[in-house]
Design a protein around this motif. Structure first.
Motif, PDB file in Angstrom:
ATOM      1  N   LEU A  43       0.823  -1.204   0.000  1.00 30.18           N
ATOM      2  CA  LEU A  43       0.000   0.000   0.000  1.00 30.18           C
ATOM      3  C   LEU A  43       0.864   1.263   0.000  1.00 30.18           C
ATOM      4  N   LYS A  44       1.919   1.260  -0.785  1.00 33.24           N
ATOM      5  CA  LYS A  44       2.821   2.405  -0.825  1.00 33.24           C
ATOM      6  C   LYS A  44       2.232   3.528  -1.662  1.00 33.24           C
ATOM      7  N   GLY A  45       2.520   4.734  -1.257  1.00 33.82           N
ATOM      8  CA  GLY A  45       2.103   5.887  -2.033  1.00 33.82           C
ATOM      9  C   GLY A  45       2.900   5.986  -3.324  1.00 33.82           C
ATOM     10  N   LYS A  46       2.425   6.773  -4.267  1.00 35.52           N
ATOM     11  CA  LYS A  46       3.088   6.910  -5.565  1.00 35.52           C
ATOM     12  C   LYS A  46       4.529   7.374  -5.425  1.00 35.52           C
ATOM     13  N   GLU A  47       4.787   8.295  -4.499  1.00 30.21           N
ATOM     14  CA  GLU A  47       6.143   8.816  -4.335  1.00 30.21           C
ATOM     15  C   GLU A  47       7.105   7.731  -3.862  1.00 30.21           C
ATOM     16  N   ILE A  48       6.668   6.957  -2.889  1.00 31.50           N
ATOM     17  CA  ILE A  48       7.514   5.884  -2.354  1.00 31.50           C
ATOM     18  C   ILE A  48       7.637   4.759  -3.370  1.00 31.50           C
ATOM     19  N   LYS A  49       6.526   4.437  -4.039  1.00 36.95           N
ATOM     20  CA  LYS A  49       6.522   3.354  -5.014  1.00 36.95           C
ATOM     21  C   LYS A  49       7.543   3.603  -6.126  1.00 36.95           C
ATOM     22  N   SER A  50       7.735   4.860  -6.503  1.00 37.47           N
ATOM     23  CA  SER A  50       8.667   5.182  -7.581  1.00 37.47           C
ATOM     24  C   SER A  50      10.116   4.905  -7.174  1.00 37.47           C
ATOM     25  N   LEU A  51      10.391   4.846  -5.865  1.00 37.63           N
ATOM     26  CA  LEU A  51      11.747   4.560  -5.393  1.00 37.63           C
ATOM     27  C   LEU A  51      12.083   3.072  -5.458  1.00 37.63           C
ATOM     28  N   PHE A  52      11.066   2.240  -5.485  1.00 40.61           N
ATOM     29  CA  PHE A  52      11.261   0.796  -5.499  1.00 40.61           C
ATOM     30  C   PHE A  52      10.755   0.233  -6.817  1.00 40.61           C
ATOM     31  N   GLU A  53      11.332  -0.878  -7.251  1.00 42.11           N
ATOM     32  CA  GLU A  53      10.915  -1.481  -8.511  1.00 42.11           C
ATOM     33  C   GLU A  53       9.481  -1.974  -8.460  1.00 42.11           C
ATOM     34  N   TYR A  54       9.107  -2.647  -7.396  1.00 40.83           N
ATOM     35  CA  TYR A  54       7.751  -3.162  -7.263  1.00 40.83           C
ATOM     36  C   TYR A  54       7.446  -3.406  -5.798  1.00 40.83           C
ATOM     37  N   SER A  55       6.195  -3.524  -5.490  1.00 36.95           N
ATOM     38  CA  SER A  55       5.802  -3.778  -4.108  1.00 36.95           C
ATOM     39  C   SER A  55       4.914  -5.020  -4.026  1.00 36.95           C
ATOM     40  N   GLU A  56       5.168  -5.985  -4.900  1.00 37.29           N
ATOM     41  CA  GLU A  56       4.377  -7.213  -4.885  1.00 37.29           C
ATOM     42  C   GLU A  56       4.691  -8.031  -3.639  1.00 37.29           C
ATOM     43  N   LYS A  57       3.675  -8.677  -3.135  1.00 36.97           N
ATOM     44  CA  LYS A  57       3.798  -9.510  -1.936  1.00 36.97           C
ATOM     45  C   LYS A  57       3.129 -10.858  -2.182  1.00 36.97           C
ATOM     46  N   ASP A  58       3.468 -11.818  -1.353  1.00 42.51           N
ATOM     47  CA  ASP A  58       2.760 -13.098  -1.313  1.00 42.51           C
ATOM     48  C   ASP A  58       2.034 -13.143   0.028  1.00 42.51           C
ATOM     49  N   VAL A  59       0.767 -13.495  -0.012  1.00 41.07           N
ATOM     50  CA  VAL A  59      -0.045 -13.606   1.196  1.00 41.07           C
ATOM     51  C   VAL A  59      -0.336 -15.085   1.424  1.00 41.07           C
ATOM     52  N   ILE A  60       0.014 -15.584   2.601  1.00 41.37           N
ATOM     53  CA  ILE A  60      -0.193 -16.995   2.939  1.00 41.37           C
ATOM     54  C   ILE A  60      -1.223 -17.051   4.062  1.00 41.37           C
ATOM     55  N   ILE A  61      -2.268 -17.827   3.839  1.00 40.89           N
ATOM     56  CA  ILE A  61      -3.301 -18.023   4.857  1.00 40.89           C
ATOM     57  C   ILE A  61      -3.239 -19.483   5.291  1.00 40.89           C
ATOM     58  N   SER A  62      -3.090 -19.712   6.592  1.00 42.82           N
ATOM     59  CA  SER A  62      -2.934 -21.062   7.134  1.00 42.82           C
ATOM     60  C   SER A  62      -3.882 -21.258   8.313  1.00 42.82           C
ATOM     61  N   PHE A  63      -4.193 -22.514   8.591  1.00 41.87           N
ATOM     62  CA  PHE A  63      -4.969 -22.884   9.778  1.00 41.87           C
ATOM     63  C   PHE A  63      -4.008 -23.501  10.775  1.00 41.87           C
ATOM     64  N   ILE A  64      -4.001 -22.981  12.005  1.00 39.46           N
ATOM     65  CA  ILE A  64      -3.114 -23.524  13.030  1.00 39.46           C
ATOM     66  C   ILE A  64      -3.884 -23.740  14.330  1.00 39.46           C
ATOM     67  N   SER A  65      -3.339 -24.578  15.180  1.00 35.01           N
ATOM     68  CA  SER A  65      -3.879 -24.799  16.520  1.00 35.01           C
ATOM     69  C   SER A  65      -3.424 -23.644  17.407  1.00 35.01           C
ATOM     70  N   SER A  66      -4.332 -23.125  18.213  1.00 36.13           N
ATOM     71  CA  SER A  66      -3.953 -22.017  19.095  1.00 36.13           C
ATOM     72  C   SER A  66      -2.896 -22.456  20.109  1.00 36.13           C
ATOM     73  N   GLU A  67      -2.863 -23.746  20.431  1.00 38.04           N
ATOM     74  CA  GLU A  67      -1.870 -24.267  21.369  1.00 38.04           C
ATOM     75  C   GLU A  67      -0.455 -24.200  20.798  1.00 38.04           C
ATOM     76  N   ARG A  68      -0.335 -24.158  19.474  1.00 40.71           N
ATOM     77  CA  ARG A  68       0.984 -24.147  18.834  1.00 40.71           C
ATOM     78  C   ARG A  68       1.337 -22.770  18.262  1.00 40.71           C
ATOM     79  N   GLU A  69       0.487 -21.786  18.507  1.00 43.19           N
ATOM     80  CA  GLU A  69       0.683 -20.458  17.929  1.00 43.19           C
ATOM     81  C   GLU A  69       2.063 -19.876  18.260  1.00 43.19           C
ATOM     82  N   LYS A  70       2.443 -19.895  19.520  1.00 38.26           N
ATOM     83  CA  LYS A  70       3.720 -19.305  19.935  1.00 38.26           C
ATOM     84  C   LYS A  70       4.892 -19.976  19.229  1.00 38.26           C
ATOM     85  N   GLU A  71       4.897 -21.302  19.204  1.00 39.47           N
ATOM     86  CA  GLU A  71       5.969 -22.062  18.547  1.00 39.47           C
ATOM     87  C   GLU A  71       6.068 -21.698  17.059  1.00 39.47           C
TER      88      GLU A  71
END
Length: 115
Positions: A43-71
């Motif tokens: 979500l970079k602004g146009k001014e900041i975006k021009s300083l970097f080649e791209y701002s693409e990201k990978d978003v990973i959604i996972s299901f985890i046990s709350s008991e193992r969250e900290k680990e």
């Protein structure tokens, strides 16, 4: 009365584009059974975006046990520190319910006690 079922959480992880496989492999090593990888954009602004080649990201959604969250969060933090040019963040959201015993058992890796 039987043991209370483990609570599930959704784990959201955002990493630099092209680094999702490394994170997914780490999660699989931790017996996290379900990951979904989606393309994202910063979500970079146009001014900041021009300083970097791209701002693409990978978003990973996972299901985890709350008991193992900290680990799991600690392992992800270690991974972020070790991988060159892998900038990321993770957070969890609690799930209040899920339909189906089989799906629940799959998501918490019910087989973990079996050998």
């Amino acid at each position: 009365m039987g043991k209370e079922p483990e609570k599930l959480k959704l784990l959201f992880t955002i990493v630099s584009h092209g680094k999702a496989n490394i994170i997914v492999d780490t999660l699989e090593d931790l017996n996290v059974n379900a990951q979904f990888v989606l393309p994202g954009s910063g979500l970079k602004g146009k001014e900041i975006k021009s300083l970097f080649e791209y701002s693409e990201k990978d978003v990973i959604i996972s299901f985890i046990s709350s008991e193992r969250e900290k680990e799991i969060m600690e392992k992800l933090e270690e991974k972020f520190e070790k991988i060159k040019n892998c900038y990321g963040m993770s957070w969890t959201v609690s799930l209040s319910s899920i339909i189906g015993v089989s799906m629940y058992q799959f998501l918490i890796d019910y087989r973990k006690g079996e050998k």
